[in-house]
Enzyme design. Structure first.
Site, PDB file in Angstrom:
ATOM      1  N   SER A 206      18.132  26.869 -23.603  1.00 19.38           N
ATOM      2  CA  SER A 206      17.300  27.606 -22.649  1.00 19.38           C
ATOM      3  C   SER A 206      15.817  27.690 -22.983  1.00 19.38           C
ATOM      4  O   SER A 206      15.263  28.786 -23.089  1.00 19.38           O
ATOM      5  CB  SER A 206      17.829  29.047 -22.477  1.00 19.38           C
ATOM      6  OG  SER A 206      19.120  29.042 -21.980  1.00 19.38           O
TER       7      SER A 206
ATOM      8  N   HIS B  22      19.417  46.685 -23.161  1.00 15.84           N
ATOM      9  CA  HIS B  22      18.254  46.237 -23.937  1.00 15.84           C
ATOM     10  C   HIS B  22      17.923  47.248 -25.038  1.00 15.84           C
ATOM     11  O   HIS B  22      17.563  46.867 -26.149  1.00 15.84           O
ATOM     12  CB  HIS B  22      17.046  46.005 -23.027  1.00 15.84           C
ATOM     13  CG  HIS B  22      17.271  44.937 -21.996  1.00 15.84           C
ATOM     14  ND1 HIS B  22      17.840  43.717 -22.303  1.00 15.84           N
ATOM     15  CD2 HIS B  22      17.024  44.889 -20.657  1.00 15.84           C
ATOM     16  CE1 HIS B  22      17.926  42.971 -21.203  1.00 15.84           C
ATOM     17  NE2 HIS B  22      17.440  43.668 -20.193  1.00 15.84           N
TER      18      HIS B  22
ATOM     19  N   THR C  81       9.666  32.967 -20.393  1.00 19.47           N
ATOM     20  CA  THR C  81       8.765  32.861 -19.239  1.00 19.47           C
ATOM     21  C   THR C  81       9.563  33.089 -17.951  1.00 19.47           C
ATOM     22  O   THR C  81       9.097  33.735 -17.013  1.00 19.47           O
ATOM     23  CB  THR C  81       8.118  31.460 -19.211  1.00 19.47           C
ATOM     24  OG1 THR C  81       7.582  31.210 -20.498  1.00 19.47           O
ATOM     25  CG2 THR C  81       7.017  31.358 -18.201  1.00 19.47           C
ATOM     26  N   GLU C  82      10.805  32.577 -17.949  1.00 21.40           N
ATOM     27  CA  GLU C  82      11.664  32.708 -16.757  1.00 21.40           C
ATOM     28  C   GLU C  82      12.064  34.172 -16.515  1.00 21.40           C
ATOM     29  O   GLU C  82      12.339  34.570 -15.384  1.00 21.40           O
ATOM     30  CB  GLU C  82      12.931  31.854 -16.916  1.00 21.40           C
ATOM     31  CG  GLU C  82      12.678  30.342 -16.921  1.00 21.40           C
ATOM     32  CD  GLU C  82      12.068  29.799 -18.214  1.00 21.40           C
ATOM     33  OE1 GLU C  82      12.188  30.469 -19.269  1.00 21.40           O
ATOM     34  OE2 GLU C  82      11.458  28.712 -18.165  1.00 21.40           O
TER      35      GLU C  82
ATOM     36  N   ARG D 224      21.222  47.845 -16.823  1.00 17.29           N
ATOM     37  CA  ARG D 224      20.877  46.754 -17.742  1.00 17.29           C
ATOM     38  C   ARG D 224      19.925  47.202 -18.854  1.00 17.29           C
ATOM     39  O   ARG D 224      20.036  46.763 -20.000  1.00 17.29           O
ATOM     40  CB  ARG D 224      20.251  45.597 -16.948  1.00 17.29           C
ATOM     41  CG  ARG D 224      21.174  45.015 -15.893  1.00 17.29           C
ATOM     42  CD  ARG D 224      20.487  43.895 -15.140  1.00 17.29           C
ATOM     43  NE  ARG D 224      19.943  42.910 -16.054  1.00 17.29           N
ATOM     44  CZ  ARG D 224      20.665  41.959 -16.634  1.00 17.29           C
ATOM     45  NH1 ARG D 224      21.950  41.846 -16.365  1.00 17.29           N
ATOM     46  NH2 ARG D 224      20.103  41.122 -17.453  1.00 17.29           N
TER      47      ARG D 224
ATOM     48  N   LEU E   9       9.801  38.793 -45.421  1.00 16.64           N
ATOM     49  CA  LEU E   9      10.322  38.124 -44.218  1.00 16.64           C
ATOM     50  C   LEU E   9       9.231  37.947 -43.159  1.00 16.64           C
ATOM     51  O   LEU E   9       8.484  38.886 -42.882  1.00 16.64           O
ATOM     52  CB  LEU E   9      11.465  38.972 -43.632  1.00 16.64           C
ATOM     53  CG  LEU E   9      12.022  38.520 -42.283  1.00 16.64           C
ATOM     54  CD1 LEU E   9      12.877  37.263 -42.446  1.00 16.64           C
ATOM     55  CD2 LEU E   9      12.855  39.626 -41.628  1.00 16.64           C
TER      56      LEU E   9
ATOM     57  N   TRP F  17      10.265  36.670 -16.368  1.00 16.89           N
ATOM     58  CA  TRP F  17       9.314  37.367 -15.478  1.00 16.89           C
ATOM     59  C   TRP F  17       9.886  37.497 -14.071  1.00 16.89           C
ATOM     60  O   TRP F  17       9.464  38.351 -13.294  1.00 16.89           O
ATOM     61  CB  TRP F  17       7.969  36.634 -15.418  1.00 16.89           C
ATOM     62  CG  TRP F  17       7.123  36.758 -16.649  1.00 16.89           C
ATOM     63  CD1 TRP F  17       6.774  35.744 -17.507  1.00 16.89           C
ATOM     64  CD2 TRP F  17       6.478  37.945 -17.165  1.00 16.89           C
ATOM     65  NE1 TRP F  17       5.975  36.228 -18.521  1.00 16.89           N
ATOM     66  CE2 TRP F  17       5.782  37.575 -18.331  1.00 16.89           C
ATOM     67  CE3 TRP F  17       6.439  39.280 -16.752  1.00 16.89           C
ATOM     68  CZ2 TRP F  17       5.043  38.480 -19.092  1.00 16.89           C
ATOM     69  CZ3 TRP F  17       5.714  40.196 -17.508  1.00 16.89           C
ATOM     70  CH2 TRP F  17       5.021  39.786 -18.664  1.00 16.89           C
TER      71      TRP F  17
ATOM     72  N   ASN G  28      22.897  41.443 -23.271  1.00 15.94           N
ATOM     73  CA  ASN G  28      22.584  42.882 -23.148  1.00 15.94           C
ATOM     74  C   ASN G  28      23.040  43.439 -21.802  1.00 15.94           C
ATOM     75  O   ASN G  28      23.583  44.537 -21.723  1.00 15.94           O
ATOM     76  CB  ASN G  28      21.070  43.118 -23.266  1.00 15.94           C
ATOM     77  CG  ASN G  28      20.539  42.772 -24.634  1.00 15.94           C
ATOM     78  OD1 ASN G  28      21.297  42.496 -25.551  1.00 15.94           O
ATOM     79  ND2 ASN G  28      19.223  42.790 -24.778  1.00 15.94           N
TER      80      ASN G  28
ATOM     81  N   ARG H 235      12.815  38.427 -13.219  1.00 12.66           N
ATOM     82  CA  ARG H 235      13.851  39.473 -13.077  1.00 12.66           C
ATOM     83  C   ARG H 235      13.308  40.632 -12.226  1.00 12.66           C
ATOM     84  O   ARG H 235      12.096  40.735 -12.015  1.00 12.66           O
ATOM     85  CB  ARG H 235      14.241  39.985 -14.466  1.00 12.66           C
ATOM     86  CG  ARG H 235      15.022  38.919 -15.223  1.00 12.66           C
ATOM     87  CD  ARG H 235      15.761  39.501 -16.389  1.00 12.66           C
ATOM     88  NE  ARG H 235      16.591  38.473 -16.981  1.00 12.66           N
ATOM     89  CZ  ARG H 235      17.512  38.688 -17.903  1.00 12.66           C
ATOM     90  NH1 ARG H 235      17.719  39.913 -18.351  1.00 12.66           N
ATOM     91  NH2 ARG H 235      18.230  37.700 -18.384  1.00 12.66           N
TER      92      ARG H 235
ATOM     93  N   ASP I 293      21.499  37.279 -26.487  1.00 14.33           N
ATOM     94  CA  ASP I 293      21.964  37.266 -25.094  1.00 14.33           C
ATOM     95  C   ASP I 293      23.146  38.213 -24.903  1.00 14.33           C
ATOM     96  O   ASP I 293      23.916  38.440 -25.834  1.00 14.33           O
ATOM     97  CB  ASP I 293      22.367  35.827 -24.725  1.00 14.33           C
ATOM     98  CG  ASP I 293      22.385  35.605 -23.229  1.00 14.33           C
ATOM     99  OD1 ASP I 293      22.036  36.533 -22.475  1.00 14.33           O
ATOM    100  OD2 ASP I 293      22.768  34.496 -22.807  1.00 14.33           O
TER     101      ASP I 293
ATOM    102  N   ARG J  57      25.384  42.286 -19.704  1.00 16.44           N
ATOM    103  CA  ARG J  57      26.848  42.350 -19.584  1.00 16.44           C
ATOM    104  C   ARG J  57      27.414  43.497 -20.415  1.00 16.44           C
ATOM    105  O   ARG J  57      28.335  44.189 -20.021  1.00 16.44           O
ATOM    106  CB  ARG J  57      27.471  41.013 -20.007  1.00 16.44           C
ATOM    107  CG  ARG J  57      27.509  40.007 -18.878  1.00 16.44           C
ATOM    108  CD  ARG J  57      27.725  38.619 -19.381  1.00 16.44           C
ATOM    109  NE  ARG J  57      26.508  38.096 -20.001  1.00 16.44           N
ATOM    110  CZ  ARG J  57      26.496  37.024 -20.773  1.00 16.44           C
ATOM    111  NH1 ARG J  57      27.603  36.398 -21.060  1.00 16.44           N
ATOM    112  NH2 ARG J  57      25.346  36.603 -21.268  1.00 16.44           N
TER     113      ARG J  57
HETATM  114  C1  FPP Z   1      19.135  38.772 -22.865  1.00 11.19           C
HETATM  115  O1  FPP Z   1      20.255  39.477 -22.378  1.00 11.19           O
HETATM  116  C2  FPP Z   1      18.182  39.695 -23.489  1.00 11.19           C
HETATM  117  C3  FPP Z   1      16.883  39.889 -23.092  1.00 11.19           C
HETATM  118  C4  FPP Z   1      16.288  39.149 -21.951  1.00 11.19           C
HETATM  119  C5  FPP Z   1      16.018  40.879 -23.761  1.00 11.19           C
HETATM  120  C6  FPP Z   1      16.190  40.941 -25.248  1.00 11.19           C
HETATM  121  C7  FPP Z   1      15.303  41.989 -25.803  1.00 11.19           C
HETATM  122  C8  FPP Z   1      15.670  42.870 -26.769  1.00 11.19           C
HETATM  123  C9  FPP Z   1      16.976  42.889 -27.440  1.00 11.19           C
HETATM  124  C10 FPP Z   1      14.646  43.839 -27.229  1.00 11.19           C
HETATM  125  C11 FPP Z   1      13.995  43.304 -28.453  1.00 11.19           C
HETATM  126  C12 FPP Z   1      12.807  44.089 -28.776  1.00 11.19           C
HETATM  127  C13 FPP Z   1      11.912  43.710 -29.708  1.00 11.19           C
HETATM  128  C14 FPP Z   1      10.711  44.514 -29.886  1.00 11.19           C
HETATM  129  C15 FPP Z   1      12.119  42.518 -30.530  1.00 11.19           C
HETATM  130  P1  FPP Z   1      20.520  39.467 -20.809  1.00 11.19           P
HETATM  131  O2  FPP Z   1      19.773  40.579 -20.198  1.00 11.19           O
HETATM  132  O3  FPP Z   1      20.209  38.109 -20.280  1.00 11.19           O
HETATM  133  O4  FPP Z   1      22.054  39.732 -20.773  1.00 11.19           O
HETATM  134  P2  FPP Z   1      23.070  39.187 -19.669  1.00 11.19           P
HETATM  135  O5  FPP Z   1      23.098  37.691 -19.810  1.00 11.19           O
HETATM  136  O6  FPP Z   1      24.351  39.823 -20.090  1.00 11.19           O
HETATM  137  O7  FPP Z   1      22.590  39.650 -18.338  1.00 11.19           O
END
Ligand code: FPP
Length: 245
Positions: A194, A35, A64-65, A31, A129, A67, A20, A69, A18, A22
């Site tokens: 969550s 990611h 699922t939630e 945003r 792994l 989607w 990304n 965004r 979590d 921010r």
């Molecule tokens: C949550 O941060 C993060 C996500 C919803 C996406 C996470 C996905 C990746 C890191 C890519 C991974 C890729 C693979 C192939 C495994 P947020 O966007 O909710 O952050 P925020 O709470 O700061 O807005």
């Protein structure tokens, strides 16, 4: 890493990645940039988990939630999944990593389903792994699906109602081939589960860190493991019972 007790490592670590968005905001970027940087952390953590000797690593990549965004973010994430999986599979394979996906994959665009399917097939024989990526995943949906499967088994006479127990429920979850996580990490200072592995996390140690996911590195994983190793896992027993076992 030398400070870790190799005899007290969890077999299975689950991570809610979590922060990304921010992180990107802090850099004055959009945003999706967050990611993309999150993928760098995924790579680092997978490398570290392999090195430490963790057997199962579950990552919550898309709920699922999620989607709901904005479409640009959802589409961007889908492209990121396809690109990352296609690009990383040869390296994962070289490192003997077996890729698994859980979630309602039928909701993904066809090219994403294809990339995921190929990734799983190409790494299916690996024995190192187990990397489990939850995409379009909701634990409540998974439990509802398990309830339907069990109901069907009862209806068709394969199973009697009084035979339904915790093992049967576990067997009907999408995680049936994995042990339950012993450690769950969530980044970015949010203190929630969550809709992630609700049943499977019953006895997991929960570790929360303020570090945003794109900043999460091997040292952060080791800190979480050190914290895990300092805890006494009692499974409902008394401390005395555990220490005299
Ligand atoms: C949550 O941060 C993060 C996500 C919803 C996406 C996470 C996905 C990746 C890191 C890519 C991974 C890729 C693979 C192939 C495994 P947020 O966007 O909710 O952050 P925020 O709470 O700061 O807005």
């Amino acid at each position: 890493m030398e400070n870790l007790d190799v005899n007290k490592l969890p077999q299975h670590i689950a991570i809610i990645m979590d922060g990304n968005g921010r992180w990107a905001q802090e850099q004055g970027q959009d945003r999706l940039y967050g990611h993309y940087e999150g993928v760098v952390s995924v790579r680092k953590v997978v490398e570290a988990a392999t090195e430490i000797g963790i057997k199962y690593l579950s990552l919550y990549a898309f709920s699922t939630e999620n989607w709901d965004r904005p479409t640009t973010e959802v589409n961007g994430l889908m492209s990121l999944f396809v690109d990352t999986i296609s690009k990383e599979v040869p390296d994962l394979h070289k490192n003997n990593i077996k890729l698994h996906f859980i979630g309602n994959l039928s909701l993904l665009p066809p090219e994403a389903q294809k990339a995921l399917e190929e990734g799983m097939q190409q790494t299916a024989q690996n024995t190192g792994l187990n990397l489990i990526i939850a995409i379009s995943y909701s634990s409540r949906c998974e439990l509802v699906e398990a309830a339907k499967k069990i109901a069907n088994q009862v209806k068709s006479g394969q199973l009697a109602i009084n035979e339904i127990n915790e093992a049967i429920l576990s067997k009907n979850l999408t995680t049936s081939e994995f042990p339950d996580p012993e450690l769950m990490i969530r980044t970015s200072g949010e203190y929630r589960i969550s809709n992630f592995l609700l049943y499977q996390l019953a006895y997991a140690e929960l570790y929360f860190t303020n570090t945003l996911w794109p900043n999460f590195r091997k040292k952060d994983l080791i800190e979480a493991l050190m914290d895990y190793q300092s805890r006494e896992r009692r499974f409902g027993k008394t401390s005395h019972q555990i220490t005299s076992d």
